[in-house]
Design an enzyme around this catalytic site. Structure first.
Site: not given
Ligand SMILES: Nc1ncnc2c1ncn2[C@@H]1O[C@H](COP(=O)(O)OP(=O)(O)O)[C@@H](O)[C@H]1O
Length: 253
Positions: A44, A119, A158, A191, A202
């Site tokens: 993404k 999400r 990553r 990370r 996740r």
């Molecule tokens: N839309 C969302 N709703 C709730 N928590 C979120 C959302 N987007 C991100 N997060 C939080 O931020 C963290 C990191 O998100 P991101 O950087 O997109 O990593 P990934 O795609 O690996 O989950 C997620 O594991 C979650 O804890």
């Protein structure tokens, strides 16, 4: 949850005002609101960076916003940190408020590429209400499909640049100089949540909950499904042409 979103239309008019001096082409450009849906490691962030640049719209990544809030020790950051540390979703009300505030910024007046949001169905419904209050809507939701075993492989390799979150993979998309971002020269890091059992947790959340968004957008006729298990460039080409076909716009210069 009563959510209203007040885009800065006056700044939009001012933007239109200044744009009329340039050309009508600006006015003809539709506002383009695109969502990227994909499991962790689906690409993404990598695809969003390229696509947002090509479309001339901001790339808004919910995870990046949370990490910045945590780094800046804001109230939002303090609220969100415990969830990120556990690889869990931050509660919808906190997340929705953060994103709708970001979308009301003037740079999003011409559209936005959302990465990692929504999400949940609650978030998707709140986004639809928020956009509708500014006479806007989601144009398309793109699902980057990648098999789970490939996702795990990608996540374990990553690395991300400390300054601007440019994503790399030591196997599939390595930096020219190990440990150094090609673009801004900052240090690359792995990370915390890209390690061990956090990866599986996740992915469980994605395939257990976020995946339901596909039906939500399919029912609205807005879902585009892309095979994300190919080269970065091949995915980008298919993604871009699928969106152009859907949005019906020529590529911005
Ligand atoms: N839309 C969302 N709703 C709730 N928590 C979120 C959302 N987007 C991100 N997060 C939080 O931020 C963290 C990191 O998100 P991101 O950087 O997109 O990593 P990934 O795609 O690996 O989950 C997620 O594991 C979650 O804890």
């Amino acid at each position: 949850m009563a959510v209203s979103l007040h885009f800065h239309l006056w700044s939009g008019r001012r933007l239109y005002g200044s744009a009329t001096a340039h050309s009508l082409q600006f006015r003809r450009r539709k506002i383009v609101n695109i969502i990227l849906i994909g499991a962790q490691g689906s690409g993404k962030g990598t695809q969003a960076e390229r696509l947002a640049h090509k479309l001339g719209i901001p790339h808004v990544a919910s995870g990046d916003l949370f990490r910045k809030a945590i780094a800046d020790k804001t109230e939002l950051g303090v609220q969100a940190k415990e969830y990120l540390d556990r690889g869990e979703l931050v509660p919808d009300d906190i997340t929705v408020a953060m994103i709708l505030k970001r979308l009301s910024a003037p740079d999003c007046a011409r559209g936005v590429l959302l990465d990692g949001f929504p999400r949940t169905i609650v978030q998707a419904q709140a986004l639809d209400r928020g956009l509708a209050s500014a006479a806007r809507s989601v144009d398309c939701a793109v699902y980057l499909q990648v098999p789970r075993d490939v996702l795990v492989e990608r996540l374990s390799g990553r690395y991300i640049c400390r300054a601007h979150q440019h994503p790399y993979n030591i196997r599939t998309n390595p930096p020219k100089v190990p440990g150094v971002c090609d673009i801004d020269g900052s240090e690359l890091y792995q990370r915390e949540d890209d390690r061990g059992e956090m990866i599986q947790r996740r992915l469980d959340i994605f395939f257990g909950e976020t995946i339901h968004l596909l039906d939500y957008y399919q029912q609205q006729g807005k879902l585009i499904e892309i095979d994300g298990n190919r080269s970065i460039e091949a995915v980008h080409q298919q993604l871009y042409s699928a969106i152009m076909e859907r949005v019906g716009e020529k590529e911005r210069e």
